[in-house]
Design a protein around this motif. Structure first.
Motif, short mmCIF file in Angstrom:
data_model
loop_
_atom_site.label_atom_id
_atom_site.label_comp_id
_atom_site.label_asym_id
_atom_site.label_seq_id
_atom_site.Cartn_x
_atom_site.Cartn_y
_atom_site.Cartn_z
N ALA A 98 1.90 -6.42 -6.02
CA ALA A 98 0.52 -5.93 -6.18
C ALA A 98 0.45 -4.62 -5.40
N VAL A 99 0.20 -3.53 -6.09
CA VAL A 99 0.29 -2.20 -5.48
C VAL A 99 -1.07 -1.52 -5.49
N ARG A 100 -1.45 -0.99 -4.32
CA ARG A 100 -2.63 -0.13 -4.20
C ARG A 100 -2.14 1.23 -3.72
N CYS A 101 -2.85 2.28 -4.07
CA CYS A 101 -2.41 3.63 -3.75
C CYS A 101 -3.48 4.41 -2.98
N ALA A 102 -3.00 5.28 -2.09
CA ALA A 102 -3.86 6.19 -1.34
C ALA A 102 -3.19 7.55 -1.30
N ARG A 103 -3.99 8.61 -1.23
CA ARG A 103 -3.44 9.97 -1.26
C ARG A 103 -3.36 10.63 0.10
N ASN A 104 -3.82 9.95 1.15
CA ASN A 104 -3.69 10.47 2.51
C ASN A 104 -3.90 9.32 3.49
N LEU B 25 0.86 -1.17 0.00
CA LEU B 25 0.00 0.00 0.00
C LEU B 25 0.90 1.23 0.00
N LEU B 26 0.84 2.02 -1.07
CA LEU B 26 1.61 3.26 -1.20
C LEU B 26 0.73 4.43 -0.80
N VAL B 27 1.30 5.34 0.00
CA VAL B 27 0.54 6.49 0.47
C VAL B 27 1.37 7.75 0.25
N ASP B 28 0.86 8.67 -0.57
CA ASP B 28 1.55 9.94 -0.82
C ASP B 28 0.55 10.91 -1.43
N ASP B 29 0.65 12.17 -1.06
CA ASP B 29 -0.27 13.17 -1.60
C ASP B 29 0.22 13.78 -2.91
N GLU B 30 1.43 13.42 -3.35
CA GLU B 30 1.95 13.91 -4.62
C GLU B 30 1.68 12.87 -5.71
N PRO B 31 0.73 13.14 -6.61
CA PRO B 31 0.33 12.15 -7.62
C PRO B 31 1.48 11.63 -8.48
N ASP B 32 2.43 12.49 -8.88
CA ASP B 32 3.54 12.04 -9.73
C ASP B 32 4.45 11.07 -8.99
N LEU B 33 4.74 11.37 -7.74
CA LEU B 33 5.59 10.49 -6.95
C LEU B 33 4.87 9.16 -6.67
N LEU B 34 3.59 9.25 -6.37
CA LEU B 34 2.79 8.05 -6.12
C LEU B 34 2.80 7.14 -7.35
N GLU B 35 2.60 7.71 -8.51
CA GLU B 35 2.57 6.93 -9.75
C GLU B 35 3.95 6.36 -10.09
N THR B 36 5.00 7.14 -9.88
CA THR B 36 6.35 6.65 -10.14
C THR B 36 6.68 5.44 -9.27
#
Length: 109
Positions: free
Chosen positions: A27-33, A5-16
């Motif tokens: 298997a990666v899931r993403c959250a922004r906060n 689970l990746l968590v970051d509020d910067e969309p570019d960094l999260l996607e990278t």
């Protein structure tokens, strides 16, 4: 397949980071906060959480505290990525100072 689970509020960094880890077979899931991350983690606990420290809504420090306090999530390893070292005591397992190279991220994961 291990899940992250990746968590970051910067969309570019999260996607990278997502692309780097997915290319290695995670298997990666993403959250922004932290609020979104906690909801995702409770729904389907990941094998690892990689989180930013400074975020709106709920930052990494509070996210780490809530994860450690929850019986289902308490033993999930947490890797913090931040521009400035967070204050202790540590509720996380490891900390990387941004910018983080792909090689360092993968070696730490």
């Amino acid at each position: 397949m291990s899940s992250i689970l990746l968590v970051d509020d910067e969309p570019d960094l999260l996607e990278t980071c997502r692309v780097i880890l997915a290319a290695e077979g995670y298997a990666v899931r993403c959250a922004r906060n932290g609020v979104e991350a906690l909801r995702l983690a409770l729904r389907q606990p990941p094998d690892l959480i990689v989180t930013d420290w400074m975020m709106p809504v709920m930052g990494g420090g509070e996210l780490c505290r809530q994860i450690r306090a929850h019986p289902v999530l308490a033993n999930i390893p947490i890797l913090v990525q931040t521009a400035t070292p967070p204050p202790g005591p540590a509720d996380w397992d490891d900390c990387l100072i941004k910018p983080v190279t792909a090689a360092l991220l993968l070696a730490t994961v």
